[in-house]
Design an enzyme around this catalytic site. Structure first.
Site, mmCIF file in Angstrom:
data_model
loop_
_atom_site.group_PDB
_atom_site.id
_atom_site.type_symbol
_atom_site.label_atom_id
_atom_site.label_comp_id
_atom_site.label_asym_id
_atom_site.label_seq_id
_atom_site.Cartn_x
_atom_site.Cartn_y
_atom_site.Cartn_z
ATOM 1 N N ASP A 135 9.736 14.878 12.267
ATOM 2 C CA ASP A 135 9.185 14.768 10.910
ATOM 3 C C ASP A 135 7.660 14.887 10.956
ATOM 4 O O ASP A 135 6.944 14.074 10.359
ATOM 5 C CB ASP A 135 9.619 13.455 10.265
ATOM 6 N N VAL A 181 5.369 -0.558 2.881
ATOM 7 C CA VAL A 181 4.306 -0.781 3.855
ATOM 8 C C VAL A 181 3.232 -1.654 3.211
ATOM 9 O O VAL A 181 2.811 -1.404 2.072
ATOM 10 C CB VAL A 181 3.697 0.552 4.341
ATOM 11 N N ILE A 236 0.816 -1.216 0.000
ATOM 12 C CA ILE A 236 0.000 0.000 0.000
ATOM 13 C C ILE A 236 0.847 1.262 0.000
ATOM 14 O O ILE A 236 0.315 2.374 -0.105
ATOM 15 C CB ILE A 236 -0.956 0.039 1.210
ATOM 16 N N GLY A 237 2.164 1.135 0.111
ATOM 17 C CA GLY A 237 2.993 2.334 0.107
ATOM 18 C C GLY A 237 4.463 2.010 0.130
ATOM 19 O O GLY A 237 4.878 0.918 0.525
ATOM 20 N N GLY A 264 11.040 6.326 1.959
ATOM 21 C CA GLY A 264 12.483 6.365 2.069
ATOM 22 C C GLY A 264 13.059 5.271 2.934
ATOM 23 O O GLY A 264 14.215 4.885 2.772
ATOM 24 N N SER A 265 12.264 4.750 3.879
ATOM 25 C CA SER A 265 12.804 3.744 4.779
ATOM 26 C C SER A 265 12.356 2.326 4.449
ATOM 27 O O SER A 265 12.945 1.366 4.949
ATOM 28 C CB SER A 265 12.389 4.071 6.227
#
Length: 985
Positions: free
Chosen positions: A815, A702, A694-695, A698-699
């Site tokens: 953030d 998901v 779903i996503g 940068g890390s």
């Protein structure tokens, strides 16, 4: 002894006994009052009132915060400054009839202050309730407050008008209402308070109103502080009658007209602050009498004409006239000033040469004349006193060399002299001062080489010297600049090979070497460049292959290798990058274009490589024909066999409910559960497929995973070992933060799983995605009318306040943005993504309680990061303010509709300042035309315009350019929650 004498002695003893009994009785009453307030009206979580005990010797005079009269031993002062107490206004303190001073500064007192409660206190001389959380209207102080001399209610949340009763306090010397939410007018009756020495009303959203024309009546006034008060009109002539004034601050208002010549009457003034207004005309030539003036700031106005000699000749320490339309030469007399340490004249129309002796007669520290039409040489003595720190002369026409004397200026921290006509060599030591943080020499005609001594500039963060005639090889000592974030030496004549140690610059964000004569190969060990976003090596003479390691840089978005002698294939690893700019044209590359680049969009970036081929991308040559059929028969059969074997293996794995990591690795898995869960790691890992993706960020990626139990969870699989440094930092931060905290508005971390080559974090699933998606994505805000938006923002504020104030040690998110506020099925918000979070305790070890690592997202980053490279909890407050503005307007932080070089904060701030010229607003009482600002997708029937304007005011406080002026998140919660802050319609 005579009978008469005995009677006199008995009478005296009797009177003394009565006095002692009376005094003891009064003291007992004082003790009773103090204990009643402590036990029944105040919460004392820190325990500062623990010694308030009636059994204490000499109670209550020995108690913390209590002062008694030396003779009567009655309580005369209660001082609870910064005790951390909370509750409502403790009016019962005033039942002590001898009390003269009540100081409750910097606590957590809240609620309204009624006229009845404050009516107990008419005997007070000094009352300080500042820096608390009081709300509602200001309390009334009627005529019985005849002795009140100091009233400080600043830094609260008071709203409405200043009561007329404030004008009837005959002995009032100090009135301080700074930093509230007062939205009435500045009343004329305040000029009746002729005993005033301090009148401080700054930082309030008053209705547009002029400075009272009778202000000159306050002849005892020493401090007039009305900054950010929505003042309009001219500065009245009577301001010159304030003969006792030492500080005049009318900054950040909407004042117009000329600075009155009567300002010459301020014979004791030490500071005049008029910046950020709309003052026009010429500066009056009447300053000669202001011999006490030390600080003068009329910057950011519309002033014209020349600097008058009467002003330039004063012994001013700080002299700021930047951002006006002033012209002519800078007066020579400025260089004779023995006090001058800060001179800012940038963004005007000054011409001619600078005063030659500037800096020779004073401890000059800061000098900014950028953005003018100045010419000639730089003054040789700017650093004569060895205090000079900031040299800023860019965008002028200065010529000649940098004076040799600047090479001895070890105090320098910032050099910005680009876009001039400077020539010659830079003094050798000029490169190597230990405190130097910024060097910008670009777009001049300078020459010479970079010396090895540059390694001494160990605090250097930016080296920008492009567009000159520098030459020679880059010294390997440049690798010692471990703080370097930006290195731009492009468009020079540098030669030789690039030092291989340059990959040790771990903080590097931008490396631009284009248009030089650099040879050799591109360093391959670039995995340390985890923060590099831009790499430009174009138009040099680099040879060899393109390093495959470049494709593993986690945040690289700009890659330009065009115009070199590079050979070999295009590494397929480069297709993994999320590139905004990509150019490898005009090299000697060969082979087939990788699938990710085999599209028309990238064609210009590939041209000029004759041996590159593509099956269908014209005009590139077509790739060579396939091998003979027989070869492919064997190859295809082999491939089919492998596919069949793989399918069988996958079927076995799925049957056993194992993920692709394999059973053989399970023993090395480390599982940590943070909450009780009803599933196993195999249940989760087996579902990390593209169908559930779903996503991606940068890390890592998901996934939405629906488990056998019916529960849905969100799973973040962090990038593999190729991004190990970043991955491990994010993973540890999420574990340390979310694994230990519990709050209704913080995302829940359920468990983690660590394998040899993977890191997985499992969270509760938020069905409505992020606030950013809802506002700006497919849903387009239609599901979020104002009441729901308000609930979301209050919930998110609660979450951040918990992190800052209730966690021990406190946590800075670093953030905060709409994409990191997630929404469940009922649109309840939860703060998420703690990959950059830090505790206050950690950061004290890192340096002065703030963070120096690159953190945050563009558009949400607080302005102080640009010049300090540091982030604090007030940076979270700024980012949250941006989210508030997003909710109100429905616009992204950097919406193109704002215009060039404007973000949502600048756009909204300008709209607020311009409001009085735009009408009265849609709700009749608003000073801002809310119809221009509010997201049009919200249903008008759901919009509470008073409440929206209140939230807008909170947002503007949160996004103040000065961190100190921003409220804490705890105060933000109170500002948002307390509906009594909204002015009644």
């Amino acid at each position: 002894m005579s009978c008469q004498r005995q009677e006199e002695v008995l009478l005296i003893n009797a009177l003394l006994f009565v006095f002692l009994i009376s005094s003891a009785s009064s003291l007992n009453r004082d003790v009773a009052v103090l204990l009643r307030v402590k036990n029944g009206q105040l919460d004392d979580p820190v325990g500062r009132l623990s010694d308030w005990n009636e059994s204490t010797h000499n109670a209550p005079c020995s108690w913390t915060g209590i002062t008694c009269d030396a003779q009567s031993h009655r309580v005369v002062s209660i001082d609870l400054v910064s005790f951390g107490v909370s509750g409502n206004f403790p009016a019962d303190f005033c039942r002590i009839s001898t009390l003269e001073s009540l100081n409750l500064f910097d606590n957590n007192l809240m609620g309204t202050i009624s006229a009845n409660s404050v009516s107990l206190c008419p005997h007070l001389r000094f009352l300080n309730l500042s820096a608390n959380l009081f709300v509602g209207g200001l309390p009334e102080f009627h005529t019985e407050f005849a002795n009140l001399s100091s009233l400080d209610l600043s830094a609260n949340n008071f709203t409405g008008e200043i009561p007329t009763s404030f004008g009837n306090l005959p002995k009032l010397q100090v009135l301080c209402l700074v930093n509230n939410l007062l939205n009435g007018s500045i009343p004329e009756f305040l000029t009746n308070l002729t005993e005033l020495t301090r009148l401080e009303l700054a930082v309030n959203p008053f209705k547009s109103s002029p400075l009272p024309s009778t202000i000159g009546r306050l002849t005892k006034l020493q401090n007039l502080y009305l900054a950010t008060s929505n003042l309009i009109g001219d500065i009245p002539h009577s301001v010159g009658d304030l003969i006792s004034l030492t500080n005049l601050d009318l900054s950040n208002n909407i004042l117009t007209g000329e600075i009155p010549a009567s300002i010459a009457g301020l014979k004791n003034v030490e500071q005049i602050e008029l910046y950020l207004n709309r003052l026009s005309g010429e500066l009056p030539d009447t300053f000669a009498t202001l011999t006490s003036l030390r600080r003068f700031d009329a910057s950011q106005n519309n002033l014209t004409g020349k600097i008058p000699e009467s002003l330039a000749g004063l012994p001013i320490e700080s002299f700021h006239l930047n951002d006006n339309s002033l012209e002519g030469e800078i007066p020579e007399i400025l260089s004779s000033n023995p006090k001058l340490y800060s001179l800012k004249l940038f963004n005007n129309k000054f011409s001619g040469a600078l005063p030659v002796n500037l800096g020779k007669n004073s401890d000059l520290e800061e000098f900014d004349v950028s953005g003018n039409q100045l010419e000639g040489s730089l003054p040789p003595d700017l650093c004569y006193r060895q205090k000079f720190q900031r040299l800023i002369t860019f965008d002028n026409r200065f010529s000649g060399p940098i004076p040799e004397s600047y090479g001895e200026c070890g105090s320098l921290t910032c050099v910005r002299i680009f876009n001039n006509e400077l020539s010659g060599q830079v003094p050798v030591n000029f490169w190597s001062f230990s405190g130097l943080e910024l060097i910008q020499l670009y777009s001049n005609r300078m020459e010479g080489s970079i010396p090895a001594t540059i390694s001494n500039a160990r605090n250097l963060t930016e080296l920008q010297i492009s567009g000159n005639n520098f030459s020679g090889e880059l010294p390997s000592e440049i690798c010692g600049l471990q703080e370097l974030a930006i290195m731009d030496i492009s468009k020079n004549q540098f030669s030789g090979t690039l030092p291989s140690c340059i990959t040790k610059l771990k903080r590097l964000q931008k490396l631009d070497l284009q248009e030089n004569r650099i040879t050799g190969e591109i360093p391959k060990a670039v995995s340390t460049w985890t923060e590099l976003t831009e790499l430009n090596l174009s138009n040099n003479q680099f040879t060899g292959d393109i390093p495959t390691e470049l494709g593993k840089l986690p945040v690289l978005t700009y890659l330009d290798l065009a115009g070199n002698l590079l050979s070999g294939d295009i590494p397929v690893e480069l297709t993994k990058l999320k590139l905004n700019k990509f150019n490898i044209s005009n090299n000697r590359l060969e082979g087939k274009v990788p699938l990710g680049f085999n599209i028309d969009f990238f064609l210009p970036s590939l041209m000029g490589n004759p041996k590159l081929c593509s099956p269908d991308l014209k005009p590139l040559p077509t790739c060579p024909r396939p091998k003979p059929v027989g070869f492919y028969v064997v190859w295809i059969l082999s491939g089919l066999a492998l596919i069949l074997i793989g399918s069988l293996l996958l079927l076995v794995i799925k049957t056993k409910n194992l993920y692709a990591f394999g059973r053989r690795n399970k023993r090395s898995w480390k599982i940590t559960s943070f909450l009780r869960v009803r599933f196993t790691e195999q249940d989760v890992l087996a579902s990390l497929t593209d169908d559930n993706l779903i996503g991606s960020g940068g890390s890592g990626r998901v996934y939405r995973v629906k488990l056998k139990s019916g529960q849905t969870v969100a799973v973040k699989r962090l990038w593999e070992a190729s991004r190990q440094l970043e991955t491990e930092g994010v993973f540890q931060s999420e574990m340390e933060t979310l694994g230990t905290i519990r709050h209704a508005n913080i995302i829940k971390l359920l468990f983690s799983c660590i394998g040899e080559d993977f890191r997985v974090l499992v969270y509760e699933y938020m069905a409505n995605g992020s606030l950013g998606d809802v506002l700006h994505g497919e849903k387009g805000g239609v599901l979020l009318d104002w009441p729901k938006r308000f609930e979301i923002v209050v919930g998110a504020a609660h979450g951040l306040a918990y992190l800052h104030h209730d966690c021990v040690p406190g946590i800075v998110h670093r953030d905060v943005k709409s994409n990191n506020i997630l929404l469940d099925e009922d649109f309840r918000p939860k703060v998420a993504d703690f990959g950059l979070a830090k505790t206050f305790q950690q950061d004290v070890k890192e340096g002065d309680g703030v963070m120096s690592r690159v953190a945050g997202s563009y558009g949400y980053i607080a302005p102080e990061y640009a010049y300090t490279l540091k982030v604090s909890e007030k940076s979270d407050v700024y980012s949250f303010g941006v989210v508030l503005l997003e909710l109100i307007t429905g616009k992204r932080p950097n919406d193109s509709s704002f215009g060039e070089n404007k973000d949502i904060v600048k756009w909204l701030t300008e709209a607020a300042l311009l409001a009085p010229e735009q009408g009265s607003g849609i709700n009749g009482g608003s000073s801002i035309d809310m119809s221009v600002l509010i997201d049009p997708r919200m249903k008008a029937s759901t919009c509470d315009y008073d409440e929206i304007e209140k939230v807008l005011n909170v947002a503007l406080l949160c996004t103040s350019a000065i961190p100190l002026n921003r409220p804490s998140m705890r105060r933000v919660v109170e500002l948002l929650k307390n509906r009594s802050l909204v002015q009644s319609k």
